[in-house]
Design an enzyme around this catalytic site. Structure first.
Site, PDB file in Angstrom:
ATOM      1  CE  LYS A 239     -76.287   5.271  30.995  1.00 12.12           C
ATOM      2  NZ  LYS A 239     -76.035   6.314  30.002  1.00 12.12           N
TER       3      LYS A 239
ATOM      4  CE  LYS B 178     -70.576   1.214  23.091  1.00 12.40           C
ATOM      5  NZ  LYS B 178     -71.848   1.966  23.230  1.00 12.40           N
TER       6      LYS B 178
ATOM      7  NE  ARG C 286     -80.920   2.603  26.527  1.00 15.60           N
ATOM      8  CZ  ARG C 286     -79.649   2.852  26.273  1.00 15.60           C
ATOM      9  NH1 ARG C 286     -79.006   2.143  25.356  1.00 15.60           N
ATOM     10  NH2 ARG C 286     -79.020   3.807  26.913  1.00 15.60           N
TER      11      ARG C 286
ATOM     12  CG  ASP D 158     -71.267   3.821  29.467  1.00 18.21           C
ATOM     13  OD1 ASP D 158     -72.457   3.958  29.816  1.00 18.21           O
ATOM     14  OD2 ASP D 158     -70.815   4.280  28.401  1.00 18.21           O
TER      15      ASP D 158
ATOM     16  NE  ARG E 138     -69.889  12.031  20.341  1.00 20.88           N
ATOM     17  CZ  ARG E 138     -70.550  11.158  21.125  1.00 20.88           C
ATOM     18  NH1 ARG E 138     -70.374   9.857  20.974  1.00 20.88           N
ATOM     19  NH2 ARG E 138     -71.393  11.590  22.051  1.00 20.88           N
TER      20      ARG E 138
HETATM   21  C1  S3P Z   1     -72.602   8.035  25.152  1.00 20.16           C
HETATM   22  C2  S3P Z   1     -73.187   8.675  26.217  1.00 20.16           C
HETATM   23  C3  S3P Z   1     -73.666   7.991  27.429  1.00 20.16           C
HETATM   24  C4  S3P Z   1     -73.087   6.564  27.537  1.00 20.16           C
HETATM   25  C5  S3P Z   1     -73.155   5.831  26.223  1.00 20.16           C
HETATM   26  C6  S3P Z   1     -72.384   6.579  25.145  1.00 20.16           C
HETATM   27  C7  S3P Z   1     -72.172   8.822  23.983  1.00 20.16           C
HETATM   28  O1  S3P Z   1     -75.077   7.887  27.380  1.00 20.16           O
HETATM   29  O2  S3P Z   1     -73.769   5.841  28.527  1.00 20.16           O
HETATM   30  O3  S3P Z   1     -72.609   4.532  26.362  1.00 20.16           O
HETATM   31  O4  S3P Z   1     -71.419   8.298  23.133  1.00 20.16           O
HETATM   32  O5  S3P Z   1     -72.569   9.992  23.890  1.00 20.16           O
HETATM   33  P1  S3P Z   1     -76.046   9.004  28.020  1.00 20.16           P
HETATM   34  O6  S3P Z   1     -75.995  10.204  27.151  1.00 20.16           O
HETATM   35  O7  S3P Z   1     -77.405   8.351  28.019  1.00 20.16           O
HETATM   36  O8  S3P Z   1     -75.530   9.243  29.410  1.00 20.16           O
END
Ligand code: S3P
Length: 445
Positions: free
Chosen positions: A356, A30, A131, A329, A35
């Protein structure tokens, strides 16, 4: 999640299962999928992506980049073509950007827009609207962007980008790849050098991919492990061909399922094992999990392997909080493994889990307790005393709070329960892993 407001919750009882045997392949990562679309949308020319995760979160990113001028088209299963506008040339979106359930889309796009001469309003579902966005508003304001946010720095919010933006040196106050990435993406269109200092390493996909697209980016790691990342702005990105590796965070549900369901022997193909993401495999091995890496290789510049996972008698451990960012995660499903292990598993240092898609400490403590597990919730973790392999009682309905990972974790718990575990709503699963239920049902035979 972007389910229409009138679509009804889809509850399901996940029943006890016989051995999980066979070979499955997990969908694209994901983080890397988001990106790929964002960077492709900033490169002039055509970026081709294979293995893209076609979950609702990534589709929200695709729609947003279209609204800002890029051409983003699906050309086949997991195959996408992105024709970008160039760094600095994003167009003013004509309507609010609906981010659905996706924190990654929201925070990374806020970074991109912060250094463009456009404004955008971000909206999202009830989970995303709770959030905290202050963590990105703060550095992006220092760079010159202006924000009108809802109370507590939340969505809906409107962001007016600064052009030119001001390069900053920013030390991350929380271990967050999203905050790091937001500042680096803002730095792409900012004159001079933007610097992010990362005391605790988090997933490094942005750094790897920005370099792959031709940005000038340097990373220095000091003897204490503190990373300093510098990006030169007014970059010109070149289109790429990207193969997205499988998502270790999606593989996690099947890794734990195979470990806890007696008699299981499962091969999970195409699992990304970037060291900044592979913490769960390490912790499960410390608990006695039998996980073998086969066919180790590189896909899209990331280490990947097929994992052979066999049912194992797991033992409780104290999980080192330092490993948390590399499995941030995966805690919900680790808690399920702990509930079936022998002895007590103690987790600490997990305050970030409270912000989260749901408060994952409370949500998992309540869900596991409802399914018959022995759980104590502390301020920054859970302490779980496992059954030693005995099936959980089961029950429910457990409450998912619009959180895909709570739904999938409790589905896995249902596999080793007497009565099954009822999950109140499976719709959120489509945000990250639309094939989850059909893969699971296929394995049960
Ligand atoms: C992600 C960073 C993480 C992760 C999220 C995806 C990313 O979040 O929990 O599912 O793609 O940069 P945080 O930056 O809040 O830790």
């Amino acid at each position: 999640m972007t389910a229409p407001a009138n679509s009804a919750p889809r509850p399901r009882r996940f029943l006890p299962s016989g051995p999980l045997k066979g070979t499955i392949r997990v969908p694209g990562d994901k983080s890397i999928s988001h990106r790929s679309i964002m960077l492709g949308a900033l490169a002039v020319g055509e970026t081709r992506v294979t293995g893209l995760l076609e979950g609702e979160d990534v589709l929200a990113t695709a729609a947003a980049m279209r609204a800002m001028g890029a051409t983003v088209e699906r050309t086949g299963e997991g195959e996408w073509s992105v024709s970008g506008v160039g760094v600095g040339a994003l167009l003013q979106p004509q309507a609010p950007l609906d981010m659905g359930n996706s924190g990654t889309s929201t925070r990374l796009l806020m970074g991109l827009i912060a250094s463009h001469a456009i404004s955008a309003t971000f909206i999202g579902d009830a989970s995303l609207s709770k959030r905290p966005m202050g963590r990105v508003i703060e550095p992006l304001s220092q760079m010159g962007a202006a924000f009108e946010a809802s109370e507590g720095g939340r969505l809906p919010l409107t962001l007016r980008g600064a052009n030119p933006a001001v390069p900053i040196e920013y030390r991350l106050p929380v271990a967050s790849a999203q905050v790091k990435s937001a500042v680096l993406l803002a730095g792409l269109n900012t004159p001079g050098i933007t610097t992010v200092i990362e005391p605790v390493p988090t997933r490094d996909h942005s750094e790897r991919m920005l370099r792959g697209f031709g940005a000038e980016l340097e990373v220095e790691t000091d003897s204490a492990g503190v990373r300093t990342i510098r990006i030169r702005g007014e970059a010109e990105l070149k289109p790429q061909t990207i193969e997205v590796p499988g998502d270790p965070s999606s593989a996690a549900f099947f890794i734990v399922a195979a470990l806890i369901v007696p008699g299981s022997e499962l091969v999970i193909q195409n699992v990304g094992l970037n060291p900044t993401r592979a913490g769960l495999v390490e912790v499960l091995r410390q608990m006695g999990g039998d996980i073998t890496e086969l066919n180790a290789r590189e896909v899209g510049g990331e280490p990947v392997a097929d994992l052979l996972v066999r049912h194992s008698a797991l033992k409780g451990i104290a999980v080192d909080p330092e490993i948390a960012p590399s499995m941030i995660d995966e805690f919900p499903v680790l808690f399920v493994a702990a509930a079936l292990a022998e002895g007590t598993t103690v987790t600490t240092g997990l305050d970030e889990l409270r912000v989260k898609e749901s408060d994952r400490l409370t949500a998992m403590a309540e869900a596991l307790a409802l399914a018959g597990a022995t759980v104590v919730e502390t301020e920054d973790g859970l302490t779980i005393t496992g059954t030693g392999g005995e099936a959980l009682r089961g029950g429910g309905p457990v409450v998912t709070h619009l959180d895909h990972r709570i739904a999938m974790s409790m589905a896995v718990a249902g596999l080793v329960s007497r009565d099954g575990v009822e999950v109140d709503d499976t719709r959120p699963i489509a945000t990250s892993f639309p094939q989850f239920e059909s893969l699971l049902d296929g394995l049960r035979g």
